[in-house]
Design a protein around this motif. Structure first.
Motif, PDB file in Angstrom:
ATOM      1  N   LEU A 127       0.820  -1.219   0.000  1.00 32.17           N
ATOM      2  CA  LEU A 127       0.000   0.000   0.000  1.00 32.17           C
ATOM      3  C   LEU A 127       0.850   1.264   0.000  1.00 32.17           C
ATOM      4  O   LEU A 127       0.356   2.350  -0.326  1.00 32.17           O
ATOM      5  N   LEU A 128       2.132   1.139   0.351  1.00 25.72           N
ATOM      6  CA  LEU A 128       3.020   2.309   0.447  1.00 25.72           C
ATOM      7  C   LEU A 128       3.819   2.558  -0.825  1.00 25.72           C
ATOM      8  O   LEU A 128       4.589   3.522  -0.887  1.00 25.72           O
ATOM      9  N   ALA A 130       3.470   3.762  -3.783  1.00 30.27           N
ATOM     10  CA  ALA A 130       3.457   5.073  -4.432  1.00 30.27           C
ATOM     11  C   ALA A 130       4.005   6.176  -3.530  1.00 30.27           C
ATOM     12  O   ALA A 130       4.355   7.251  -4.012  1.00 30.27           O
ATOM     13  N   HIS A 131       4.117   5.905  -2.227  1.00 33.58           N
ATOM     14  CA  HIS A 131       4.686   6.872  -1.280  1.00 33.58           C
ATOM     15  C   HIS A 131       6.206   6.893  -1.347  1.00 33.58           C
ATOM     16  O   HIS A 131       6.829   7.901  -1.003  1.00 33.58           O
ATOM     17  N   CYS A 137       4.061   6.307  -8.913  1.00 32.47           N
ATOM     18  CA  CYS A 137       3.157   7.440  -8.690  1.00 32.47           C
ATOM     19  C   CYS A 137       2.274   7.610  -9.926  1.00 32.47           C
ATOM     20  O   CYS A 137       2.583   8.399 -10.826  1.00 32.47           O
ATOM     21  N   LEU A 195      -3.104  -2.907  -5.240  1.00 36.24           N
ATOM     22  CA  LEU A 195      -2.708  -1.809  -6.121  1.00 36.24           C
ATOM     23  C   LEU A 195      -3.924  -1.031  -6.627  1.00 36.24           C
ATOM     24  O   LEU A 195      -3.843   0.187  -6.826  1.00 36.24           O
ATOM     25  N   ASP A 197      -6.463  -0.436  -4.835  1.00 34.72           N
ATOM     26  CA  ASP A 197      -6.719   0.475  -3.713  1.00 34.72           C
ATOM     27  C   ASP A 197      -5.728   1.633  -3.703  1.00 34.72           C
ATOM     28  O   ASP A 197      -6.096   2.775  -3.398  1.00 34.72           O
ATOM     29  N   VAL A 198      -4.474   1.356  -4.020  1.00 39.99           N
ATOM     30  CA  VAL A 198      -3.454   2.413  -4.062  1.00 39.99           C
ATOM     31  C   VAL A 198      -3.857   3.511  -5.040  1.00 39.99           C
ATOM     32  O   VAL A 198      -3.700   4.707  -4.752  1.00 39.99           O
ATOM     33  N   TYR A 199      -4.403   3.117  -6.188  1.00 42.99           N
ATOM     34  CA  TYR A 199      -4.710   4.081  -7.253  1.00 42.99           C
ATOM     35  C   TYR A 199      -6.180   4.486  -7.290  1.00 42.99           C
ATOM     36  O   TYR A 199      -6.594   5.223  -8.197  1.00 42.99           O
ATOM     37  N   THR A 223      -7.820  -3.040   6.332  1.00 46.81           N
ATOM     38  CA  THR A 223      -8.077  -1.735   5.702  1.00 46.81           C
ATOM     39  C   THR A 223      -9.517  -1.288   5.955  1.00 46.81           C
ATOM     40  O   THR A 223     -10.111  -0.567   5.150  1.00 46.81           O
ATOM     41  N   PRO A 250      -1.539   5.517   6.164  1.00 50.18           N
ATOM     42  CA  PRO A 250      -0.214   4.901   6.033  1.00 50.18           C
ATOM     43  C   PRO A 250       0.750   5.197   7.174  1.00 50.18           C
ATOM     44  O   PRO A 250       1.734   4.477   7.349  1.00 50.18           O
TER      45      PRO A 250
END
Length: 286
Positions: A127-128, A130-131, A137, A195, A197-199, A223, A250
């Protein structure tokens, strides 16, 4: 001595005949399991840490994946989960495992029932991504396809010829780009759901012919959600529509990262890996 960033890489069978499956081929790079070291290295870069162990001794860190049964005495666990289809999900006795975070409350409950000290910090480290890595990103990507199907590694052959399917053995960045540029993601791959969820891409899990529901329930509950209804097939997924969006902060997972395991990059003879320095975010992990 560097800290080993564990990730599961099974060997492919050279032949499909069951009696000969002990003959193994090359290591398979399942995209979900490959995300663990990528997240850890991205986070290390943002913290100006190298991969060398601060203790100077052998250290090992387990992160992404249902890999708790691979843990050995003295290992560190950050975001890993229990594998619900393994007969002995934890093989390390209480007190011999350093748990900093787990994927979800089901994993915590199981470990605690075996006497392990487990903080209430949940979240799949993927989940991190893209951080901590600019290559991932991809939020706001232009939508190029209506639907993407991402099967679990063990279900891949079933969807091999489906026009919307992608192999879980594809490069993690390529799969992330496909997910971010899709309107709807369907699959039995847990990390396709992660992923998505990430986007912020609508998604629906698909019944797996091989996987236990444990890891999915563990992830969804970690989550802030109930285990959703699984689609029986792709058409059924379209009818059911998207699951509830993830509720994930996060910061607790980032704060639980065992940075004390790693030596500062400026003090390390090797330093942080150059391939990851280029992908550091200027804002770090906030």
């Amino acid at each position: 001595m560097t800290v080993e960033l564990y990730n599961w890489r099974p060997r492919s069978p050279l032949v499909p005949i069951p009696v000969l499956r002990r003959l193994r081929g090359r290591r398979l790079r399942n995209f979900g399991d490959e995300l663990g070291p990528l997240v850890v290295r991205g986070l290390l870069a943002s913290l100006t840490l190298g991969e060398e162990a601060a203790s100077g001794k052998r250290e090992r860190l387990l992160s992404v994946g249902s890999v708790m049964h691979f843990a050995k005495p003295g290992d560190h666990v950050w975001g890993s989960g229990i594998n619900g289809k393994v007969a002995q999900p934890v093989r390390v006795r209480a007190g011999d495992l350093h748990v900093h975070a787990v994927r979800g409350p089901l994993s915590r409950k199981y470990l605690a029932s075996r006497g392990h000290d487990v903080p209430e910090v949940y979240g799949d480290p993927a989940l991190l991504i893209a951080h901590v890595d600019d290559r991932f990103c991809l939020a706001g990507a232009v939508k190029l396809r209506r639907r993407l199907v991402v099967p679990n590694l063990n279900d891949a052959s079933r969807y091999r010829h489906h026009p919307d399917a992608v192999s879980p053995l594809a490069d993690p960045i390529d799969i992330a780009r496909l997910i971010a540029s899709s309107e709807f993601v369907v699959g039995s791959s847990l990390h396709a759901m992660v992923l998505a969820d990430v986007y912020g891409v609508p998604s629906r899990p698909l019944v797996s012919g091989h996987e236990s529901t444990f890891k999915y329930e563990d992830y969804y509950s970690g989550t802030g959600r109930e285990l959703p209804e699984f689609a029986l097939d792709i058409d059924h997924a379209d009818k059911l529509g998207a699951v509830q969006a993830a509720m994930f902060n996060p910061q607790p997972l980032i704060a639980s990262f065992p940075k004390e395991l790693f030596r500062s990059a400026t003090e390390s003879s090797e330093g942080a890996p150059s391939s990851n320095r280029a992908h550091r975010r200027g804002s770090g992990t906030t």
